[in-house]
Motif scaffolding. Structure first.
Motif, mmCIF file in Angstrom:
data_model
loop_
_atom_site.group_PDB
_atom_site.id
_atom_site.type_symbol
_atom_site.label_atom_id
_atom_site.label_comp_id
_atom_site.label_asym_id
_atom_site.label_seq_id
_atom_site.Cartn_x
_atom_site.Cartn_y
_atom_site.Cartn_z
ATOM 1 N N ARG A 1 -32.149 38.407 19.587
ATOM 2 C CA ARG A 1 -30.781 38.573 20.075
ATOM 3 C C ARG A 1 -30.060 37.232 20.193
ATOM 4 N NH1 ARG A 1 -31.106 43.260 24.806
ATOM 5 N NH2 ARG A 1 -31.897 44.914 23.437
ATOM 6 N N LEU A 2 -30.771 36.243 20.716
ATOM 7 C CA LEU A 2 -30.159 34.929 20.861
ATOM 8 C C LEU A 2 -29.953 34.273 19.503
ATOM 9 C CD1 LEU A 2 -32.103 33.646 23.996
ATOM 10 C CD2 LEU A 2 -29.773 34.532 23.891
ATOM 11 N N ASN A 3 -30.898 34.471 18.587
ATOM 12 C CA ASN A 3 -30.731 33.938 17.230
ATOM 13 C C ASN A 3 -29.544 34.579 16.520
ATOM 14 O OD1 ASN A 3 -32.922 32.233 17.463
ATOM 15 N ND2 ASN A 3 -34.371 33.687 16.578
ATOM 16 N N ALA A 4 -29.312 35.868 16.782
ATOM 17 C CA ALA A 4 -28.173 36.566 16.182
ATOM 18 C C ALA A 4 -26.845 35.983 16.649
ATOM 19 C CB ALA A 4 -28.229 38.056 16.525
ATOM 20 N N ASN A 5 -26.871 35.302 17.775
ATOM 21 C CA ASN A 5 -25.675 34.653 18.298
ATOM 22 C C ASN A 5 -25.647 33.164 17.980
ATOM 23 O OD1 ASN A 5 -23.891 36.417 20.421
ATOM 24 N ND2 ASN A 5 -25.965 37.219 20.203
ATOM 25 N N GLY A 6 -26.465 32.748 17.028
ATOM 26 C CA GLY A 6 -26.457 31.366 16.590
ATOM 27 C C GLY A 6 -27.206 30.417 17.501
ATOM 28 N N LEU A 7 -28.059 30.952 18.387
ATOM 29 C CA LEU A 7 -28.818 30.108 19.312
ATOM 30 C C LEU A 7 -30.282 30.080 18.879
ATOM 31 C CD1 LEU A 7 -27.473 31.000 22.866
ATOM 32 C CD2 LEU A 7 -27.266 28.825 21.697
ATOM 33 N N SER A 8 -30.682 28.986 18.274
ATOM 34 C CA SER A 8 -32.096 28.842 17.893
ATOM 35 C C SER A 8 -32.806 27.832 18.798
ATOM 36 C CB SER A 8 -32.201 28.380 16.433
ATOM 37 O OG SER A 8 -31.477 27.177 16.236
#
Length: 389
Positions: free
Chosen positions: A63-70
């Protein structure tokens, strides 16, 4: 010089060069307590087993990766809490909304289930969507063939009825069923509208939360935000400054104590050089594995270097006390060093394996420092002392 041709000293020098290159070009990532950011503590409604815990962490990461947060860290604390560390650049309000959704999605027509989140084949990011003669803002998605067939069956002949879309039991949208979608044929292309275009900040956050939940799937257990703590970048810089000052003072203190003990620069300087080498090698290792250096990791580095100084003193005393039988004395010193290293690693392994929050950073830097010392710096230091004496 003969000393530079020694294999163990060459290994130390090559390792130092590699570490310096890694630190210079790849860098060392600071943790949020040094760079600033937020820690979000999630509490599950019931204790989770290992499978549920692993799945929950995996879904939250997606979910966080889907928001550009890696650049995030997610780890468990016990069997009913999950810690999420996010950088200072993240939109905290949006992240909280994304993390607080379990993601159970259901679409109903006349209180009959038409499809669920399990029937969603793919999801597109929130975008501008045509709606009659106007524009709306929402999340387009595509149903599986089975899901589209079930929707067609439920929707047939119900033009202009309401399609009620629920997320975690909450109504998030209830559009009117278009006549073209009530013809009994599969229509996989669907959309969830959250408001008119252009959207408000709240509608944007809601759309991103819906998008992330549909894309990643629902959590096996409902989680709630227990509390959020934030560290400002300014405070993080103060922590860095304090850590550097403490490290420098510790280095000076070691130099003073060793100077009082041995009074010979030819012995004091190799000890200080080895201490500095261990710090560089640990930082290089952290850069190699992309490990974030936080306050706990710094404590681990200090602990590892502290044991290193102890070991160097043991080597030096054994070498000075047995100059006629130097090799035997150094072997005796390494027996003590390996025994001490073994007990230290044994104490740190449970902390690393269990992954108990920030203690994992302390454990990994301590273990790395001890191993680097035992296999690289201590053997090189022993050879240096051998050449000096």
């Amino acid at each position: 010089m003969k000393i530079l041709k020694d294999g163990k000293i060459l290994i130390l020098l090559i390792s130092l060069v590699v570490s310096i290159l890694l630190i210079t070009f790849k860098g060392v990532s600071p943790g949020i307590d040094l760079s600033g950011g937020s820690v979000i503590v999630l509490k599950s409604e019931k204790p989770m087993n290992d499978e549920e815990l692993t799945l929950t962490i995996d879904i939250l990461g997606k979910r966080l990766n889907a928001n550009g947060l890696s650049d995030v860290r997610i780890y468990p604390r016990g069997n009913d809490e999950i810690i999420v560390e996010i950088p200072k650049s993240a939109d905290l309000e949006r992240i909280e909304k994304i993390l607080s959704k379990q993601g159970v999605f259901v679409a109903k027509i006349d209180n009959i289930t038409a499809y669920t989140g399990k029937d969603v084949k793919s999801v597109e990011p929130p975008q501008q969507i045509p709606q009659g003669n106007d524009w709306a803002y929402g999340v387009p998605f595509e149903l599986t063939l089975e899901g589209a067939k079930n929707f067609a069956k439920v929707a047939e002949g119900k033009a202009y009825h309401r399609v009620e879309l629920y997320m975690d039991g909450k109504l998030i949208s209830n559009p009117t069923l278009a006549e073209g979608l009530a013809d009994g044929k599969p229509h996989p292309k669907q959309v969830i509208t959250v408001g008119p275009y252009p959207p408000s900040k709240e509608e944007e956050d809601e759309a991103m939360a819906i998008y992330a939940a549909l894309k990643s799937g629902s959590l096996p257990v409902k989680v709630n935000i227990e509390y959020v703590s934030s560290i400002s970048p300014t405070l993080g810089k103060e922590f860095v400054k304090g850590a550097l000052i403490a490290g420098l003072l510790a280095f000076i203190a070691v130099g003073v104590v060793v100077g009082i003990r041995y009074k010979k620069p030819k012995i004091i300087l190799p000890i200080l050089f080895t201490c500095a080498s261990e710090i560089l090698l640990i930082l290089g290792f952290a850069s190699l594995i992309n490990w974030k250096i936080d306050l706990a990791s710094i404590a681990g580095i200090i602990a590892a270097v502290g044991t290193g100084v102890d070991d160097q003193i043991v080597i030096t005393d054994e070498a000075l006390g047995g100059e006629k039988r130097l090799k035997k004395s150094i072997r005796r010193a390494f027996f003590i060093i390996f025994a001490a290293a073994g007990t230290t690693i044994a104490a740190m392994v449970p902390l690393f394996v269990m992954g108990v929050g920030m203690l994992k950073g302390f454990a990994i830097t301590t273990i790395a420092g001890v191993l680097i010392g035992v296999f690289i710096t201590r053997p090189a230091f022993a050879r240096i002392i051998g050449y000096i004496i």
